[in-house]
Design an enzyme around this catalytic site. Structure first.
Site, PDB file in Angstrom:
ATOM      1  N   HIS A  98       0.264  25.004   4.547  1.00 22.51           N
ATOM      2  CA  HIS A  98      -0.889  24.168   3.820  1.00 22.51           C
ATOM      3  C   HIS A  98      -1.910  23.496   4.705  1.00 22.51           C
ATOM      4  CE1 HIS A  98       2.655  25.090   1.365  1.00 22.51           C
ATOM      5  NE2 HIS A  98       1.991  24.784   0.309  1.00 22.51           N
ATOM      6  N   GLU A 104      -3.940  29.070   4.618  1.00 24.57           N
ATOM      7  CA  GLU A 104      -4.692  28.292   3.554  1.00 24.57           C
ATOM      8  C   GLU A 104      -5.011  29.103   2.514  1.00 24.57           C
ATOM      9  OE1 GLU A 104      -5.547  25.129   2.460  1.00 24.57           O
ATOM     10  OE2 GLU A 104      -6.545  26.083   0.788  1.00 24.57           O
ATOM     11  N   GLY A 145       0.942  30.245   2.288  1.00 28.88           N
ATOM     12  CA  GLY A 145       1.623  29.638   3.613  1.00 28.88           C
ATOM     13  C   GLY A 145       3.204  30.262   3.594  1.00 28.88           C
ATOM     14  N   ASP A 165       2.920  21.006   4.254  1.00 29.62           N
ATOM     15  CA  ASP A 165       2.211  19.930   3.793  1.00 29.62           C
ATOM     16  C   ASP A 165       1.645  20.162   2.319  1.00 29.62           C
ATOM     17  OD1 ASP A 165       0.814  17.213   3.484  1.00 29.62           O
ATOM     18  OD2 ASP A 165      -0.850  18.174   4.721  1.00 29.62           O
TER      19      ASP A 165
HETATM   20  C1  LIG Z   1      -2.399  18.398   1.482  1.00 33.88           C
HETATM   21  S1  LIG Z   1      -3.481  19.441   1.879  1.00 33.88           S
HETATM   22  C2  LIG Z   1      -3.236  20.023   3.317  1.00 33.88           C
HETATM   23  C3  LIG Z   1      -3.736  18.918   4.508  1.00 33.88           C
HETATM   24  C4  LIG Z   1      -3.267  19.359   5.784  1.00 33.88           C
HETATM   25  N1  LIG Z   1      -2.299  19.821   6.368  1.00 33.88           N
HETATM   26  C5  LIG Z   1      -4.108  18.039   6.609  1.00 33.88           C
HETATM   27  O1  LIG Z   1      -3.250  17.320   7.104  1.00 33.88           O
HETATM   28  O2  LIG Z   1      -5.164  18.054   7.220  1.00 33.88           O
HETATM   29  C6  LIG Z   1      -2.730  20.979   1.189  1.00 33.88           C
HETATM   30  C7  LIG Z   1      -3.621  22.136   1.265  1.00 33.88           C
HETATM   31  O3  LIG Z   1      -2.872  23.474   0.740  1.00 33.88           O
HETATM   32  C8  LIG Z   1      -3.501  24.421   0.150  1.00 33.88           C
HETATM   33  N2  LIG Z   1      -2.572  25.017  -0.493  1.00 33.88           N
HETATM   34  C9  LIG Z   1      -1.946  24.904  -1.753  1.00 33.88           C
HETATM   35  N3  LIG Z   1      -1.068  25.814  -1.884  1.00 33.88           N
HETATM   36  C10 LIG Z   1      -0.883  26.751  -1.072  1.00 33.88           C
HETATM   37  C11 LIG Z   1      -0.177  27.741  -0.550  1.00 33.88           C
HETATM   38  N4  LIG Z   1       0.798  28.366  -1.508  1.00 33.88           N
HETATM   39  N5  LIG Z   1      -0.296  28.475   0.629  1.00 33.88           N
HETATM   40  C12 LIG Z   1      -1.378  27.969   1.292  1.00 33.88           C
HETATM   41  N6  LIG Z   1      -2.198  26.840   1.303  1.00 33.88           N
HETATM   42  C13 LIG Z   1      -1.830  26.229  -0.138  1.00 33.88           C
HETATM   43  C14 LIG Z   1      -4.555  23.744  -0.618  1.00 33.88           C
HETATM   44  O4  LIG Z   1      -5.500  24.238  -1.114  1.00 33.88           O
HETATM   45  C15 LIG Z   1      -4.916  22.373   0.320  1.00 33.88           C
HETATM   46  O5  LIG Z   1      -5.924  22.755   1.072  1.00 33.88           O
END
Ligand SMILES: C[S@@+](CC[C@H](N)C(=O)[O-])C[C@H]1O[C@@H](n2cnc3c(N)ncnc32)[C@H](O)[C@@H]1O
Length: 283
Positions: free
Chosen positions: A41, A118, A144, A164
């Site tokens: 994520h 992402e 992810g 995350d």
């Molecule tokens: C908490 S943020 C990530 C922040 C990043 N890890 C950081 O620390 O800079 C979560 C992200 O996961 C994405 N997301 C949500 N569900 C997802 C999935 N199933 N697979 C990939 N990305 C996903 C969201 O769009 C969001 O941008």
């Protein structure tokens, strides 16, 4: 999906998560053999703390805003601050904060490589732009958990997985994350895995961790930092990381730097920190 990480970029939870991430990478790099970094994520990789997308960095003022420009006694916090300064120099007019993909990308060695997934298209395009100067780290516009399945096991037989989720639907995200972890460990039993979780609701969190500990077949520790009483109805009270197969001595190092980070972020007032083994403690 409504979640925008920008609103939270650089807040106390990001700081806790990112210092931990860089210390995990540094610990893995004590061995010469390369490893795969896999982030499920990823977010957009770089955040403008002067924009409406981040509410002008409102949350960051109690996170990176407190730490920036301070000197730290612990090498792990100092390394994190140095990485922030390298990626987003204060001398620049702009006020930027790097996300986990960029922080990890700048830390990878020639023998390491990484993939960051992402799911939101606009975030993913921004992620690809943020990573353009880091050929060892690739962005993928995909789910992810599909990314985990696609890349494990890696030929290196060493991997760091960073999970995350946004926790828009807290229970669903936890269930999916644990299923993803089970699947990843089947593919690579020695994978080092870090799962971030929010501390919002202590009566739900404590039994979840107990149930999880009872069924884990690998060493696991939790590292938590909270600024408010753990069951306060504030929103986000604290930040937790579940770490599976932690590298040797990571727990001892955390026992040193996590209280210092907590003090710097004001945890002493109403919060605290803890590093605790929940399964198969290693000595
Ligand atoms: C908490 S943020 C990530 C922040 C990043 N890890 C950081 O620390 O800079 C979560 C992200 O996961 C994405 N997301 C949500 N569900 C997802 C999935 N199933 N697979 C990939 N990305 C996903 C969201 O769009 C969001 O941008």
């Amino acid at each position: 999906m409504k979640y925008r990480h920008g609103f939270h970029a650089g807040n106390f939870a990001d700081v806790h998560k990112h210092v931990t991430l860089l210390s995990l990478i540094a610990a893995l790099q004590r061995k010469d053999k390369g490893f795969l970094y896999l982030e499920t994520h990823a977010g957009r990789g770089l955040y403008d703390l002067d924009s409406a997308d981040t509410h002008q960095g409102a949350e960051s003022r109690l996170g990176i805003g407190v730490l920036r420009g301070t000197a730290s006694a612990s090498p792990q916090i100092a390394a994190y601050l140095a990485a922030i300064e390298r990626l987003c120099p204060r001398a620049d007019e702009s006020l930027l904060y790097p996300g986990s993909p960029l922080l990890a990308a700048q830390a990878l060695r020639g023998q390491d490589r990484g993939w960051c997934c992402e799911i939101q298209a606009a975030e993913c395009r921004a992620l690809e732009r943020a990573l353009q100067h880091y050929p060892r780290m690739r962005g993928a516009c995909t789910d992810g958990y599909a990314g985990l399945a696609a890349h494990l096991p890696p030929p290196e037989r060493r991997a760091l997985l960073f999970i995350d989720p946004p926790y828009e639907e807290q229970d669903d995200d936890l269930v999916r994350a644990i299923a993803g972890i089970d699947d990843a460990l089947q593919r690579l039993a020695n994978a080092v895995i870090a799962l971030w979780y929010p501390i919002k609701d202590q009566p739900e969190l404590a039994p979840w961790l107990t149930r999880l500990a009872a069924r884990l077949a690998v060493p696991a520790l939790v590292a938590e930092l909270w600024l408010h009483p753990r069951d306060a109805r504030i929103g986000l009270n604290g930040s937790g990381l579940l770490i599976l197969n932690p590298p040797y001595r990571l727990d001892a190092e955390m026992q040193q730097w996590l209280p210092e980070l907590g003090d710097a972020l004001g945890a002493a007032r109403q919060g605290g920190t803890r590093v605790q083994w929940i399964a198969h403690e290693q000595h």
